[in-house]
Write an enzyme that holds these catalytic residues in place. Structure first.
Site, PDB file in Angstrom:
ATOM      1  N   ARG A 242       0.846  -1.187   0.000  1.00 23.69           N
ATOM      2  CA  ARG A 242       0.000   0.000   0.000  1.00 23.69           C
ATOM      3  C   ARG A 242       0.877   1.231   0.000  1.00 23.69           C
ATOM      4  O   ARG A 242       1.952   1.231   0.610  1.00 23.69           O
ATOM      5  CB  ARG A 242      -0.874   0.056   1.264  1.00 23.69           C
ATOM      6  CG  ARG A 242      -2.154  -0.725   1.185  1.00 23.69           C
ATOM      7  CD  ARG A 242      -3.146  -0.108   0.187  1.00 23.69           C
ATOM      8  NE  ARG A 242      -4.349  -0.903   0.108  1.00 23.69           N
ATOM      9  CZ  ARG A 242      -4.524  -1.936  -0.715  1.00 23.69           C
ATOM     10  NH1 ARG A 242      -3.576  -2.299  -1.541  1.00 23.69           N
ATOM     11  NH2 ARG A 242      -5.660  -2.601  -0.728  1.00 23.69           N
ATOM     12  N   GLU A 271      -2.328   8.069  -4.028  1.00 22.22           N
ATOM     13  CA  GLU A 271      -2.705   7.635  -5.389  1.00 22.22           C
ATOM     14  C   GLU A 271      -3.989   8.324  -5.830  1.00 22.22           C
ATOM     15  O   GLU A 271      -4.870   8.503  -5.009  1.00 22.22           O
ATOM     16  CB  GLU A 271      -2.994   6.120  -5.389  1.00 22.22           C
ATOM     17  CG  GLU A 271      -1.776   5.278  -5.361  1.00 22.22           C
ATOM     18  CD  GLU A 271      -2.113   3.807  -5.104  1.00 22.22           C
ATOM     19  OE1 GLU A 271      -3.250   3.365  -5.421  1.00 22.22           O
ATOM     20  OE2 GLU A 271      -1.251   3.096  -4.589  1.00 22.22           O
ATOM     21  N   HIS A 289      -0.706   0.593  -9.641  1.00 22.85           N
ATOM     22  CA  HIS A 289      -1.462  -0.298  -8.737  1.00 22.85           C
ATOM     23  C   HIS A 289      -2.147  -1.424  -9.520  1.00 22.85           C
ATOM     24  O   HIS A 289      -3.383  -1.562  -9.478  1.00 22.85           O
ATOM     25  CB  HIS A 289      -2.494   0.510  -7.928  1.00 22.85           C
ATOM     26  CG  HIS A 289      -2.889  -0.171  -6.647  1.00 22.85           C
ATOM     27  ND1 HIS A 289      -3.212   0.502  -5.513  1.00 22.85           N
ATOM     28  CD2 HIS A 289      -3.018  -1.485  -6.333  1.00 22.85           C
ATOM     29  CE1 HIS A 289      -3.539  -0.356  -4.550  1.00 22.85           C
ATOM     30  NE2 HIS A 289      -3.425  -1.575  -5.035  1.00 22.85           N
TER      31      HIS A 289
HETATM   32  C1  DGY Z   1      -5.658  -5.477  -3.103  1.00 22.26           C
HETATM   33  O1  DGY Z   1      -6.398  -6.411  -3.375  1.00 22.26           O
HETATM   34  O2  DGY Z   1      -5.562  -5.023  -1.980  1.00 22.26           O
HETATM   35  C2  DGY Z   1      -4.867  -4.913  -4.218  1.00 22.26           C
HETATM   36  O3  DGY Z   1      -4.107  -3.846  -3.822  1.00 22.26           O
HETATM   37  C3  DGY Z   1      -5.823  -4.556  -5.332  1.00 22.26           C
HETATM   38  O4  DGY Z   1      -5.206  -4.708  -6.529  1.00 22.26           O
END
Ligand code: DGY
Length: 338
Positions: A242, A271, A289
């Site tokens: 993240r 983001e 992402h």
């Molecule tokens: C998630 O599933 O948390 C991913 O970051 C999405 O692509």
């Protein structure tokens, strides 16, 4: 005839997956991808029995006010820092996410970033496309990168995705170290060929450090200037977890000064904005992402979110037993919403 329950889908989804919802529900699906602010989310949730939301939709107590019919919020992602689980539980709303189905694709992508960052794939491609390749005159010592095979792979956060990344390290003849809140069972460590070390040791020893931590307030800036200063100058950092786990400004400074050799980033603070200093550097590979974005995996995620909604609203073979609940206490509680 009683009216069908209503379900809101906050992002455009595969038509065949939406059709599964439409078998049971009156579906309101957004046709274009965009962020919904708190007022809009509140208005959308006020009138539906279930919702499928994306990571950009922040579901907290304020948007749940007035959502009297709402029984389930299915997140299209495994990470769920966009959901306030306490608020959902208090409101008697089941939350779900999409674990497991994306593990291997995200592990693949972490490797794509490791390899691309180490071997300078992004910068070399930009150079080639710009017509700068002088053919046979290219110097023998141009575009030298870092080897991946035989090096030390460090993994911070050793859940399913971390384990998938570790297992791939065996094929590259790597020594694999990890740090996690809890030690993995010995059998899993053996299968991953991975050894537990302290966080500090991981920072100091990793040639490739891959972050797969969940985002929590404690993990904000888990990798900042201090941590970066403890890493090898030849090291490569990869973040598929993240944005916000890394201090992007500190990372850009480390990449610019040579404190760190390279990075591969799929996630960013704030983001879709990306820190301008990162955008101007050649030794970082950036992606929007997309670690889970393979055809099969995004379909599996969408289908799993739909399975959760169908079951939570009492339909299908698993009625009442959604497959991947985040706050299962809601299921066992008799609520006035029944
Ligand atoms: C998630 O599933 O948390 C991913 O970051 C999405 O692509």
């Amino acid at each position: 005839m009683t009216a069908k329950p209503k379900v809101w889908v906050s992002r455009p989804l595969f038509p065949d997956v939406l059709a599964r919802l439409a078998e049971h529900f009156d579906v309101q699906a957004e046709a274009i991808e965009r962020k919904h602010g708190p007022d809009e989310l509140k208005a959308r949730l006020a009138d539906v029995d279930g919702a499928l939301v994306g990571l950009a939709d922040r579901v907290d107590a304020s948007v749940l006010e007035g959502a009297r019919r709402l029984k389930v919020v299915a997140n299209l992602g495994v990470g769920h820092n966009n959901l306030d689980l306490d608020a959902l539980t208090r409101a008697g709303v089941l939350a779900s996410n999409t674990p497991e189905v994306l593990t291997e694709s995200v592990a693949d992508f972490a490797w794509a970033l490791m390899l691309a960052a180490a071997r300078r794939v992004g910068a070399a491609e930009r150079w080639l496309r710009a017509g700068q390749w002088p053919g046979s005159n290219m110097r023998f010592d141009d575009w030298l990168g870092l080897d991946v095979h035989g090096r030390t792979l460090g993994i911070l956060g050793m859940g399913r995705i971390g384990q998938g990344i570790a297992r791939r390290g065996f094929g590259f003849d790597m020594r694999v170290l990890y740090h996690n809140r809890t030690r993995l069972p010995e059998a899993v460590e053996r299968e991953c060929h991975a050894a537990l070390v302290s966080r500090d040791e991981l920072l100091r020893q990793a040639d490739f450090l891959v972050l797969v931590l969940p985002f929590t307030p404690e993990n904000r800036h888990a990798i900042g200037a201090l941590e970066l200063s403890r890493m090898k100058r030849s090291a490569v950092l990869v973040n598929v977890a993240r944005g916000g786990i890394v201090d992007d400004a500190a990372l850009a400074a480390a990449l610019r000064s040579g404190q760190l050799a390279a990075a591969g980033l799929d996630v960013f603070e704030g983001e879709p904005s990306v820190h301008p200093d990162l955008l101007s550097l050649e030794n970082v590979v950036l992606s929007p992402h997309i670690a889970s974005a393979s055809e099969e995996t995004r379909r599996a995620m969408a289908n799993l979110a739909v399975d959760n909604v169908i079951a939570a609203l009492g339909f299908g073979e698993s009625a009442g037993k959604p497959p991947t609940p985040l706050n299962p206490a809601v299921l066992s509680r008799a609520t006035s919403k029944a």
